[in-house]
Write a protein that holds these residues in place. Structure first.
Motif, PDB file in Angstrom:
ATOM      1  N   ASN A   1     -13.077  -9.201   1.766  1.00 49.24           N
ATOM      2  CA  ASN A   1     -14.483  -9.079   2.115  1.00 49.24           C
ATOM      3  C   ASN A   1     -14.725  -7.790   2.902  1.00 49.24           C
ATOM      4  O   ASN A   1     -13.803  -7.219   3.476  1.00 49.24           O
ATOM      5  CB  ASN A   1     -14.925 -10.285   2.943  1.00 49.24           C
ATOM      6  N   MET A   2     -15.967  -7.384   2.939  1.00 47.81           N
ATOM      7  CA  MET A   2     -16.366  -6.164   3.669  1.00 47.81           C
ATOM      8  C   MET A   2     -15.442  -5.009   3.301  1.00 47.81           C
ATOM      9  O   MET A   2     -14.933  -4.307   4.183  1.00 47.81           O
ATOM     10  CB  MET A   2     -16.354  -6.443   5.171  1.00 47.81           C
ATOM     11  N   LEU A   3     -15.240  -4.818   2.020  1.00 52.98           N
ATOM     12  CA  LEU A   3     -14.330  -3.785   1.546  1.00 52.98           C
ATOM     13  C   LEU A   3     -14.843  -2.401   1.892  1.00 52.98           C
ATOM     14  O   LEU A   3     -16.047  -2.145   1.880  1.00 52.98           O
ATOM     15  CB  LEU A   3     -14.129  -3.922   0.042  1.00 52.98           C
ATOM     16  N   GLN A   4     -13.907  -1.539   2.210  1.00 46.95           N
ATOM     17  CA  GLN A   4     -14.195  -0.160   2.565  1.00 46.95           C
ATOM     18  C   GLN A   4     -13.438   0.778   1.629  1.00 46.95           C
ATOM     19  O   GLN A   4     -12.428   0.378   1.038  1.00 46.95           O
ATOM     20  CB  GLN A   4     -13.787   0.097   4.014  1.00 46.95           C
ATOM     21  N   PRO A   5     -13.879   2.021   1.495  1.00 45.72           N
ATOM     22  CA  PRO A   5     -13.177   2.952   0.610  1.00 45.72           C
ATOM     23  C   PRO A   5     -11.682   3.070   0.925  1.00 45.72           C
ATOM     24  O   PRO A   5     -10.871   3.253   0.008  1.00 45.72           O
ATOM     25  CB  PRO A   5     -13.916   4.267   0.845  1.00 45.72           C
ATOM     26  N   GLU A   6     -11.330   2.952   2.192  1.00 44.75           N
ATOM     27  CA  GLU A   6      -9.910   3.058   2.559  1.00 44.75           C
ATOM     28  C   GLU A   6      -9.088   1.865   2.091  1.00 44.75           C
ATOM     29  O   GLU A   6      -7.859   1.878   2.196  1.00 44.75           O
ATOM     30  CB  GLU A   6      -9.752   3.251   4.070  1.00 44.75           C
ATOM     31  N   ASP A   7      -9.734   0.815   1.580  1.00 47.78           N
ATOM     32  CA  ASP A   7      -9.017  -0.313   0.993  1.00 47.78           C
ATOM     33  C   ASP A   7      -8.636  -0.052  -0.456  1.00 47.78           C
ATOM     34  O   ASP A   7      -7.911  -0.845  -1.069  1.00 47.78           O
ATOM     35  CB  ASP A   7      -9.878  -1.584   1.052  1.00 47.78           C
ATOM     36  N   SER A   8      -9.117   1.040  -1.017  1.00 46.16           N
ATOM     37  CA  SER A   8      -8.796   1.373  -2.410  1.00 46.16           C
ATOM     38  C   SER A   8      -7.299   1.606  -2.554  1.00 46.16           C
ATOM     39  O   SER A   8      -6.700   2.376  -1.791  1.00 46.16           O
ATOM     40  CB  SER A   8      -9.556   2.624  -2.835  1.00 46.16           C
ATOM     41  N   ALA A   9      -6.695   0.942  -3.516  1.00 44.76           N
ATOM     42  CA  ALA A   9      -5.251   1.043  -3.720  1.00 44.76           C
ATOM     43  C   ALA A   9      -4.861   0.195  -4.919  1.00 44.76           C
ATOM     44  O   ALA A   9      -5.669  -0.558  -5.454  1.00 44.76           O
ATOM     45  CB  ALA A   9      -4.495   0.545  -2.481  1.00 44.76           C
ATOM     46  N   MET A  10      -3.600   0.309  -5.302  1.00 45.16           N
ATOM     47  CA  MET A  10      -3.002  -0.638  -6.233  1.00 45.16           C
ATOM     48  C   MET A  10      -2.473  -1.777  -5.380  1.00 45.16           C
ATOM     49  O   MET A  10      -1.725  -1.549  -4.426  1.00 45.16           O
ATOM     50  CB  MET A  10      -1.888   0.018  -7.022  1.00 45.16           C
ATOM     51  N   TYR A  11      -2.857  -2.989  -5.719  1.00 46.67           N
ATOM     52  CA  TYR A  11      -2.442  -4.164  -4.960  1.00 46.67           C
ATOM     53  C   TYR A  11      -1.387  -4.942  -5.743  1.00 46.67           C
ATOM     54  O   TYR A  11      -1.538  -5.165  -6.952  1.00 46.67           O
ATOM     55  CB  TYR A  11      -3.649  -5.056  -4.679  1.00 46.67           C
ATOM     56  N   TYR A  12      -0.355  -5.362  -5.025  1.00 44.12           N
ATOM     57  CA  TYR A  12       0.770  -6.071  -5.621  1.00 44.12           C
ATOM     58  C   TYR A  12       0.994  -7.403  -4.922  1.00 44.12           C
ATOM     59  O   TYR A  12       0.890  -7.505  -3.701  1.00 44.12           O
ATOM     60  CB  TYR A  12       2.056  -5.257  -5.492  1.00 44.12           C
ATOM     61  N   CYS A  13       1.390  -8.378  -5.715  1.00 43.76           N
ATOM     62  CA  CYS A  13       1.813  -9.674  -5.207  1.00 43.76           C
ATOM     63  C   CYS A  13       3.342  -9.684  -5.181  1.00 43.76           C
ATOM     64  O   CYS A  13       3.986  -9.111  -6.073  1.00 43.76           O
ATOM     65  CB  CYS A  13       1.280 -10.760  -6.136  1.00 43.76           C
ATOM     66  N   ALA A  14       3.924 -10.340  -4.175  1.00 48.81           N
ATOM     67  CA  ALA A  14       5.372 -10.395  -4.055  1.00 48.81           C
ATOM     68  C   ALA A  14       5.800 -11.765  -3.547  1.00 48.81           C
ATOM     69  O   ALA A  14       5.023 -12.465  -2.891  1.00 48.81           O
ATOM     70  CB  ALA A  14       5.868  -9.305  -3.109  1.00 48.81           C
ATOM     71  N   ALA A  15       7.050 -12.120  -3.832  1.00 43.17           N
ATOM     72  CA  ALA A  15       7.536 -13.440  -3.441  1.00 43.17           C
ATOM     73  C   ALA A  15       9.016 -13.395  -3.110  1.00 43.17           C
ATOM     74  O   ALA A  15       9.776 -12.573  -3.615  1.00 43.17           O
ATOM     75  CB  ALA A  15       7.294 -14.438  -4.575  1.00 43.17           C
ATOM     76  N   ARG A  16       9.398 -14.326  -2.253  1.00 43.84           N
ATOM     77  CA  ARG A  16      10.811 -14.546  -1.965  1.00 43.84           C
ATOM     78  C   ARG A  16      10.961 -15.979  -1.485  1.00 43.84           C
ATOM     79  O   ARG A  16      10.171 -16.445  -0.647  1.00 43.84           O
ATOM     80  CB  ARG A  16      11.339 -13.574  -0.924  1.00 43.84           C
ATOM     81  N   TYR A  17      11.964 -16.670  -1.979  1.00 46.20           N
ATOM     82  CA  TYR A  17      12.219 -18.056  -1.564  1.00 46.20           C
ATOM     83  C   TYR A  17      13.011 -18.012  -0.271  1.00 46.20           C
ATOM     84  O   TYR A  17      14.215 -17.779  -0.254  1.00 46.20           O
ATOM     85  CB  TYR A  17      12.996 -18.791  -2.652  1.00 46.20           C
ATOM     86  N   ASP A  18      12.317 -18.239   0.843  1.00 49.04           N
ATOM     87  CA  ASP A  18      12.968 -18.117   2.153  1.00 49.04           C
ATOM     88  C   ASP A  18      12.033 -18.663   3.226  1.00 49.04           C
ATOM     89  O   ASP A  18      10.828 -18.845   2.986  1.00 49.04           O
ATOM     90  CB  ASP A  18      13.284 -16.642   2.442  1.00 49.04           C
ATOM     91  N   TRP A  19      12.581 -18.885   4.405  1.00 46.02           N
ATOM     92  CA  TRP A  19      11.759 -19.329   5.533  1.00 46.02           C
ATOM     93  C   TRP A  19      11.020 -18.164   6.174  1.00 46.02           C
ATOM     94  O   TRP A  19       9.907 -18.308   6.637  1.00 46.02           O
ATOM     95  CB  TRP A  19      12.637 -20.008   6.596  1.00 46.02           C
ATOM     96  N   GLY A  20      11.644 -17.029   6.235  1.00 40.19           N
ATOM     97  CA  GLY A  20      10.986 -15.868   6.823  1.00 40.19           C
ATOM     98  C   GLY A  20       9.877 -15.372   5.924  1.00 40.19           C
ATOM     99  O   GLY A  20       9.832 -15.679   4.730  1.00 40.19           O
ATOM    100  N   CYS A  21       8.971 -14.579   6.493  1.00 39.96           N
ATOM    101  CA  CYS A  21       7.855 -14.064   5.699  1.00 39.96           C
ATOM    102  C   CYS A  21       7.280 -12.798   6.329  1.00 39.96           C
ATOM    103  O   CYS A  21       6.122 -12.787   6.746  1.00 39.96           O
ATOM    104  CB  CYS A  21       6.782 -15.144   5.560  1.00 39.96           C
ATOM    105  N   PRO A  22       8.061 -11.749   6.384  1.00 41.22           N
ATOM    106  CA  PRO A  22       7.560 -10.502   6.973  1.00 41.22           C
ATOM    107  C   PRO A  22       6.682  -9.735   6.011  1.00 41.22           C
ATOM    108  O   PRO A  22       6.688  -9.982   4.804  1.00 41.22           O
ATOM    109  CB  PRO A  22       8.856  -9.731   7.258  1.00 41.22           C
TER     110      PRO A  22
END
Length: 123
Positions: free
Chosen positions: A83-104
């Motif tokens: 929401n409230m997108l700004q020009p500086e939010d323009s980018a290629m967006y990627y989804c990523a995953a890892r089966y683990d308890w941590g989530c950095p």
């Protein structure tokens, strides 16, 4: 690794909204840490948001309060509501995953990646 497919990218004007979706193809994301990253040419991939297996979310400072990461009850899709997108939010967006308890929000930690979707925000 789990196959991930993003959708929902596009072009909007400043102040507009977009929701990105990430589908775990033929797989559930139960127990996974899920992350959304973005990259612009010439810069390193930036961790935008992460969602751990307990449902706890973490956000990049510049998107906190504007972006929301969530997943569906079926544990198949993860979303990034922007929401409230700004020009500086323009980018290629990627989804990523890892089966683990941590989530950095560290790109090198993740094991599975989608192909990315483009988000363009015009002034």
């Amino acid at each position: 690794q789990v196959p991930l497919v993003e959708s929902g990218g596009g072009s909007v004007r400043s102040g507009g909204s977009l929701t990105l979706s990430c589908a775990a193809w033929s797989h559930t994301i139960d127990g996974f840490c899920m992350g959304w990253f973005r990259r612009v040419p010439g810069r390193e991939r930036e961790g935008v948001a992460s969602l751990d297996r307990t449902g706890k979310a973490d956000y990049l400072d510049t998107v906190e309060g504007r972006f929301i990461i969530s997943k569906d009850d079926a544990e198949v899709n993860v979303y990034l509501e922007m929401n409230m997108l700004q020009p500086e939010d323009s980018a290629m967006y990627y989804c990523a995953a890892r089966y683990d308890w941590g989530c950095p929000r560290n790109a090198s930690w993740y094991e599975s990646w989608g192909q990315g979707v483009q988000v363009t925000v015009s002034p």
